[in-house]
Design an enzyme around this catalytic site. Sequence first.
Site, PDB file in Angstrom:
ATOM      1  CG  ASP A 126      -8.274  -8.414 -30.267  1.00 47.80           C
ATOM      2  OD1 ASP A 126      -8.374  -8.987 -31.357  1.00 47.80           O
ATOM      3  OD2 ASP A 126      -7.438  -7.523 -30.024  1.00 47.80           O
TER       4      ASP A 126
HETATM    5  N1  URA Z   1      -7.687  -3.476 -32.664  1.00 55.06           N
HETATM    6  C1  URA Z   1      -7.254  -4.374 -31.752  1.00 55.06           C
HETATM    7  O1  URA Z   1      -6.083  -4.428 -31.424  1.00 55.06           O
HETATM    8  N2  URA Z   1      -8.170  -5.199 -31.203  1.00 55.06           N
HETATM    9  C2  URA Z   1      -9.488  -5.158 -31.495  1.00 55.06           C
HETATM   10  O2  URA Z   1     -10.272  -5.927 -30.947  1.00 55.06           O
HETATM   11  C3  URA Z   1      -9.909  -4.215 -32.441  1.00 55.06           C
HETATM   12  C4  URA Z   1      -9.000  -3.389 -33.009  1.00 55.06           C
END
Ligand code: URA
Length: 235
Positions: A105
């Site tokens: 993310d």
């Molecule tokens: N899980 C999440 O919620 N976000 C990420 O970036 C990676 C794994």
Amino acid sequence: MELYRLLQQQGFGGRKECKQLIEYGLVELNGEIVDNYRQQVELADIRQLVVDDKPWDVVSGPLYLLFHKPPNYETSHKPQHNPGIYRLLPYQFGNLGITAVGRLDVDTTGLILLTNDGQFVHALSSPKKQVPKCYQVTLKHAASEEFIAKLQTGVYLNDEGEEFAADSIEQLDSHVILLTITQGKYHQVKRMVAAASNRVEQLHRISLGSVELGELPQGEWRHLSAEELAGLGWS
Ligand code: URA
């Protein structure tokens, strides 16, 4: 091979751009400027390649990189609201088809693998392979026993008809855990933590399979070693 073709192969752009780089005297081979784009050159003869005053590694096979993603970058070739991580890599790599193995993310930091080997992406992303991914998770509320137990036994995520459980959990302090999962669903860690009645404040990936981020600074990359590739079942 002619020098401009070699530059093309190395990701410096199309035929016209590569010829121009050479004609403008911006290409130095083994310490000498070469301005004839038809000059014959073999990969094996190149000890040093400098283009536009920057030294470049000569790429002779698929690339496998480890990158430390900073916050506020999108894992995307077409980012929408933030810059993309690919701009932090050498310009040359963009033209060589480098892409990330999975996504983090925008606000997540840490380890991302990058490659231009589609089979590697496919193999490591396959749900069958169950590659463990370890995240350091900073929580809004202290990690209660009940919270840890929920993650250990499994929680339902919206739209997924099954429970998702941690592969392992280690508590580092009241608000920080190391959580390892083997799947890679969208926002999986955040959704698992929310389903266990807590909230992720910070998410940082520290390892994928046997490959560890270690001390690599944010925004930097390095090549994976032969041992690391072998540890991922790739050689
Ligand atoms: N899980 C999440 O919620 N976000 C990420 O970036 C990676 C794994």
